[in-house]
Motif scaffolding. Structure first.
Motif, short mmCIF file in Angstrom:
data_model
loop_
_atom_site.label_atom_id
_atom_site.label_comp_id
_atom_site.label_asym_id
_atom_site.label_seq_id
_atom_site.Cartn_x
_atom_site.Cartn_y
_atom_site.Cartn_z
N LYS A 66 0.84 -1.20 0.00
CA LYS A 66 0.00 0.00 0.00
C LYS A 66 0.88 1.25 0.00
CE LYS A 66 -3.62 2.41 2.49
NZ LYS A 66 -4.47 2.46 3.66
N ALA A 67 1.96 1.24 0.77
CA ALA A 67 2.83 2.41 0.85
C ALA A 67 3.52 2.70 -0.48
CB ALA A 67 3.87 2.20 1.95
N PHE A 68 3.96 1.66 -1.18
CA PHE A 68 4.70 1.86 -2.42
C PHE A 68 3.82 2.00 -3.66
CE2 PHE A 68 8.03 -0.21 0.19
CZ PHE A 68 8.94 0.83 0.19
N THR A 69 2.72 1.29 -3.71
CA THR A 69 1.89 1.32 -4.92
C THR A 69 0.61 2.12 -4.74
OG1 THR A 69 0.67 -0.68 -4.33
CG2 THR A 69 2.72 -0.97 -5.58
N GLY A 70 0.22 2.39 -3.52
CA GLY A 70 -1.04 3.07 -3.28
C GLY A 70 -2.23 2.13 -3.34
N LYS A 71 -1.97 0.82 -3.45
CA LYS A 71 -3.05 -0.17 -3.54
C LYS A 71 -3.16 -0.94 -2.23
CE LYS A 71 -2.71 -1.06 -8.49
NZ LYS A 71 -2.50 -2.11 -9.51
N GLU A 72 -4.41 -1.06 -1.76
CA GLU A 72 -4.69 -1.84 -0.56
C GLU A 72 -5.59 -3.00 -0.96
OE1 GLU A 72 -7.01 -1.44 3.71
OE2 GLU A 72 -6.77 0.32 2.46
N LEU A 73 -5.13 -4.22 -0.72
CA LEU A 73 -5.90 -5.40 -1.07
C LEU A 73 -7.13 -5.50 -0.18
CD1 LEU A 73 -6.07 -8.01 -2.77
CD2 LEU A 73 -4.82 -9.15 -0.92
#
Length: 168
Positions: free
Chosen positions: A25-32
């Motif tokens: 989430k920190a590096f890609t901005g994506k939260e599963l």
């Protein structure tokens, strides 16, 4: 869910998975948010903290196939559902859809019987064959054709050359 007992190795693995999720989430901005039975991954994407997160699907093998997206996940993606669906939500939804499909089929069958009975009562001639058969009525119903009336009941065919408005 897995029914294996909690142990130190399992607890450590869960912790590492949680840390990996935070790093992603920190590096890609994506939260599963979840993964479906087809392997599609559903994520919240927020590259810019000043904007609300977007709901997205990362398709399995990179190939998006709408037929492999469950209706509840589609609703979540379209933001018509607030919470991500759980397995039990999807099972309950699928059961409701099966019940609904069975009811629709029953109503269609009852309607076909009523239509057949009405046609038989009127002694309708199917496509000018002169006789009424169940097979003919069912074929006409399936083809959405309106069966022809009995010969002679329609008053004949219109012949424009035979009509004269000045004739009394």
């Amino acid at each position: 869910r897995d029914s294996r007992p909690e142990g130190p190795t399992r607890t450590m693995f869960k912790g590492l998975r949680n840390i990996a999720g935070r790093m992603q989430k920190a590096f890609t901005g994506k939260e599963l948010v979840g993964v479906d039975k087809h392997g599609n991954r559903y994520v919240l994407f927020q590259p810019d903290k000043s904007r609300p997160p977007r709901r997205m699907v990362d398709p399995y093998n990179g190939v998006y196939d709408q037929d492999k997206i469950h209706k509840l996940w589609s609703m979540w993606l379209a933001q018509t559902r607030d919470d991500a669906p759980t397995e039990s939500d999807m099972e309950a939804y699928d059961q409701q859809q099966e019940i609904l499909a069975a009811r629709v089929k029953k109503v269609q069958e009852e309607d076909a019987k009523v239509r057949l009975q009405e046609m038989m009562e009127r002694q309708i001639d199917i496509e000018g064959s002169g006789s009424v058969t169940i097979e003919g009525v069912m074929e006409a119903m399936n083809n959405d054709k309106k069966p022809a009336e009995k010969p002679g009941s329609g008053g004949g065919k219109f012949q424009p050359q035979g009509w004269n408005p000045n004739k009394e």
